[in-house]
Every structure is written in C-alpha cells, then in structure tokens.
Design a protein around this motif. Structure first.
Motif, PDB file in Angstrom:
ATOM      1  N   GLY A  83       0.790  -1.221   0.000  1.00 32.43           N
ATOM      2  CA  GLY A  83       0.000   0.000   0.000  1.00 32.43           C
ATOM      3  C   GLY A  83       0.821   1.270   0.000  1.00 32.43           C
ATOM      4  N   THR A  84       2.096   1.184  -0.262  1.00 29.22           N
ATOM      5  CA  THR A  84       2.924   2.385  -0.344  1.00 29.22           C
ATOM      6  C   THR A  84       2.853   2.939  -1.764  1.00 29.22           C
ATOM      7  OG1 THR A  84       4.880   1.059  -0.827  1.00 29.22           O
ATOM      8  CG2 THR A  84       4.500   1.657   1.460  1.00 29.22           C
ATOM      9  N   SER A  85       2.955   4.229  -1.874  1.00 24.76           N
ATOM     10  CA  SER A  85       2.836   4.843  -3.195  1.00 24.76           C
ATOM     11  C   SER A  85       4.141   4.680  -3.968  1.00 24.76           C
ATOM     12  CB  SER A  85       2.472   6.317  -3.058  1.00 24.76           C
ATOM     13  OG  SER A  85       3.501   7.003  -2.394  1.00 24.76           O
ATOM     14  N   VAL A  86       3.999   4.275  -5.207  1.00 23.62           N
ATOM     15  CA  VAL A  86       5.138   4.149  -6.104  1.00 23.62           C
ATOM     16  C   VAL A  86       4.655   4.478  -7.514  1.00 23.62           C
ATOM     17  CG1 VAL A  86       4.787   1.681  -6.496  1.00 23.62           C
ATOM     18  CG2 VAL A  86       7.048   2.652  -6.834  1.00 23.62           C
ATOM     19  N   SER A  87       5.470   5.192  -8.235  1.00 25.45           N
ATOM     20  CA  SER A  87       5.129   5.549  -9.611  1.00 25.45           C
ATOM     21  C   SER A  87       5.554   4.410 -10.533  1.00 25.45           C
ATOM     22  CB  SER A  87       5.841   6.841 -10.013  1.00 25.45           C
ATOM     23  OG  SER A  87       5.668   7.071 -11.382  1.00 25.45           O
ATOM     24  N   VAL A  88       4.579   3.689 -11.052  1.00 25.33           N
ATOM     25  CA  VAL A  88       4.865   2.567 -11.947  1.00 25.33           C
ATOM     26  C   VAL A  88       5.514   3.077 -13.222  1.00 25.33           C
ATOM     27  CG1 VAL A  88       3.832   0.676 -13.268  1.00 25.33           C
ATOM     28  CG2 VAL A  88       2.990   1.197 -10.987  1.00 25.33           C
ATOM     29  N   ARG A  89       5.049   4.209 -13.699  1.00 27.67           N
ATOM     30  CA  ARG A  89       5.628   4.777 -14.918  1.00 27.67           C
ATOM     31  C   ARG A  89       7.109   5.092 -14.716  1.00 27.67           C
ATOM     32  NH1 ARG A  89       3.442   8.703 -19.232  1.00 27.67           N
ATOM     33  NH2 ARG A  89       5.391   9.415 -20.130  1.00 27.67           N
ATOM     34  N   TYR A  90       7.438   5.696 -13.576  1.00 22.94           N
ATOM     35  CA  TYR A  90       8.842   6.032 -13.301  1.00 22.94           C
ATOM     36  C   TYR A  90       9.680   4.775 -13.109  1.00 22.94           C
ATOM     37  CZ  TYR A  90      12.963   7.986 -11.045  1.00 22.94           C
ATOM     38  OH  TYR A  90      14.238   8.312 -10.738  1.00 22.94           O
ATOM     39  N   ALA A  91       9.177   3.809 -12.328  1.00 23.69           N
ATOM     40  CA  ALA A  91       9.947   2.617 -11.990  1.00 23.69           C
ATOM     41  C   ALA A  91      10.133   1.666 -13.165  1.00 23.69           C
ATOM     42  CB  ALA A  91       9.277   1.884 -10.830  1.00 23.69           C
ATOM     43  N   LEU A  92       9.114   1.522 -13.992  1.00 24.00           N
ATOM     44  CA  LEU A  92       9.185   0.518 -15.054  1.00 24.00           C
ATOM     45  C   LEU A  92       9.403   1.080 -16.452  1.00 24.00           C
ATOM     46  CD1 LEU A  92       6.446  -2.014 -13.911  1.00 24.00           C
ATOM     47  CD2 LEU A  92       8.901  -2.069 -13.507  1.00 24.00           C
ATOM     48  N   TRP A  93       9.134   2.341 -16.670  1.00 22.02           N
ATOM     49  CA  TRP A  93       9.301   2.880 -18.014  1.00 22.02           C
ATOM     50  C   TRP A  93      10.438   3.898 -18.102  1.00 22.02           C
ATOM     51  CZ3 TRP A  93       7.153  -0.530 -20.667  1.00 22.02           C
ATOM     52  CH2 TRP A  93       5.929  -1.079 -20.320  1.00 22.02           C
ATOM     53  N   THR A  94      10.532   4.784 -17.135  1.00 23.64           N
ATOM     54  CA  THR A  94      11.531   5.848 -17.209  1.00 23.64           C
ATOM     55  C   THR A  94      12.922   5.352 -16.843  1.00 23.64           C
ATOM     56  OG1 THR A  94       9.814   7.424 -16.615  1.00 23.64           O
ATOM     57  CG2 THR A  94      12.088   8.175 -16.418  1.00 23.64           C
ATOM     58  N   THR A  95      13.042   4.587 -15.766  1.00 23.95           N
ATOM     59  CA  THR A  95      14.369   4.211 -15.273  1.00 23.95           C
ATOM     60  C   THR A  95      14.794   2.792 -15.608  1.00 23.95           C
ATOM     61  OG1 THR A  95      13.511   3.462 -13.141  1.00 23.95           O
ATOM     62  CG2 THR A  95      14.149   5.778 -13.319  1.00 23.95           C
ATOM     63  N   LEU A  96      13.893   1.939 -16.061  1.00 27.08           N
ATOM     64  CA  LEU A  96      14.251   0.531 -16.258  1.00 27.08           C
ATOM     65  C   LEU A  96      15.304   0.343 -17.344  1.00 27.08           C
ATOM     66  CD1 LEU A  96      13.848  -2.334 -15.345  1.00 27.08           C
ATOM     67  CD2 LEU A  96      11.993  -2.549 -16.995  1.00 27.08           C
TER      68      LEU A  96
END
Length: 176
Positions: A125-138
């Motif tokens: 339940g912690t907030s995480v930006s999926v776009r940042y984690a999986l698209w921007t930095t991966l």
C-alpha cells in the motif's frame, strides 16, 4: 580453501557492496537511471556459489541496504533473497560454466527485481510511480547494470575462485 574463509569473504563482499550502493552508487543518476552494485554482486556470488549461499547473501545484503536507507525493513531483503536463490539455481544447473550466464542473469534479474519491487510496494500500500519505476528508469538501469556486470563478476570470481572438481556440489538430477 576453508568454508569459514569463503563465508567471511562473501559476507565482506556483500556488506561492502550494500554500503557502496546505499551511499555512493544509488544517488548517482546517469541517463535517468542508476546501477545496482548490490544486485550485481549478489548475482556474481550466487552464480559462483549456488542457491543457498545466494539466498543467504541476498538476505544479508538486503538487510544492510534496508537499514542504510531506512526503507521498509525486509522489502529489499525479500527481493534479494529470491534473486539470490533463483540465480544460484540457474548457476547450479543451466548456467554452470557458461560465458553468457552473468550477462543473461543480470538482464533478467534487473527487470524482475524492478517488477517485484513495484508489486511489493503495491501489496504493502505504499505509493510508487509505476511509470517512473518501469518505463523511465528501467532501460537505463538495465544498460548500466550490463555495463558493470563483467567487471563486478571478474572481481568476485577473483576473490571467490571456482571450486575444484572434488569440492564442486553434485549435479542436480530429476527423480523418476
């Protein structure tokens, strides 16, 4: 080589990698991503020493990283324990003595680690930006990890030489 000396080398190597990751490597952003020195060291140790040692080293390194960053305690430990175990299994079976094993392992593990981290954050339940984690930095993370994989693996192989034929764990065989 005695088992105690080998365990001490692995513990020191993983501890130093975790401290370097938290204090030096993680804050450095290159092309929008950063390398994961702890993950690279863990992959090398697991490939060289197997699943049990890989899982133990992953738990220890993850615990040090969690304590160093004051993140959710156990999150990184859980992810790195699974990474160490499965990379070690790959090294014990399919990847044994293959030249491409470190690069293939680093590629797959970097992607799965990012996906696993996002999923665990979502479950907690912690907030995480999926776009940042999986698209921007991966993509930059994968590229940086692959660039550092060979030097890190070479250093770990130098410090943890392969077992002699008599000391090597037995091959895994299927029953039936």
């Amino acid at each position: 080589m005695s088992a105690a000396l080998d365990a001490l080398k692995i513990a020191a190597l993983v501890f130093l990698a975790a401290v370097a990751q938290v204090s030096v490597v993680a804050p450095m952003q290159i092309a929008g991503g950063s390398a994961d020195l702890l993950l690279l060291t863990l992959v090398a140790v697991a490939l060289l020493r197997g699943a049990i040692v890989g899982a133990s080293a992953g738990f220890f390194g993850g615990l040090v990283a969690d304590l160093g960053t004051f993140e959710t305690l156990g999150l990184t430990s859980l992810l790195l324990t699974v990474v160490g175990y499965w990379t070690g299994r790959y090294g014990e079976t399919t990847g044994r003595d293959r030249a491409h094993a470190p690069l293939l392992s680093v590629f797959v593990v970097t992607v799965l680690y990012a996906v696993g981290a996002v999923l665990l954050h979502a479950v907690l339940g912690t907030s995480v930006s999926v776009r940042y984690a999986l698209w921007t930095t991966l993509l930059p993370n994968v590229a940086l990890n692959l660039a550092l994989a060979i030097p890190v693996f070479a250093l770990c192989r130098r410090l943890l030489p392969p077992f002699e034929r008599a000391e090597r764990p037995r091959e895994v065989s299927l029953l039936g």
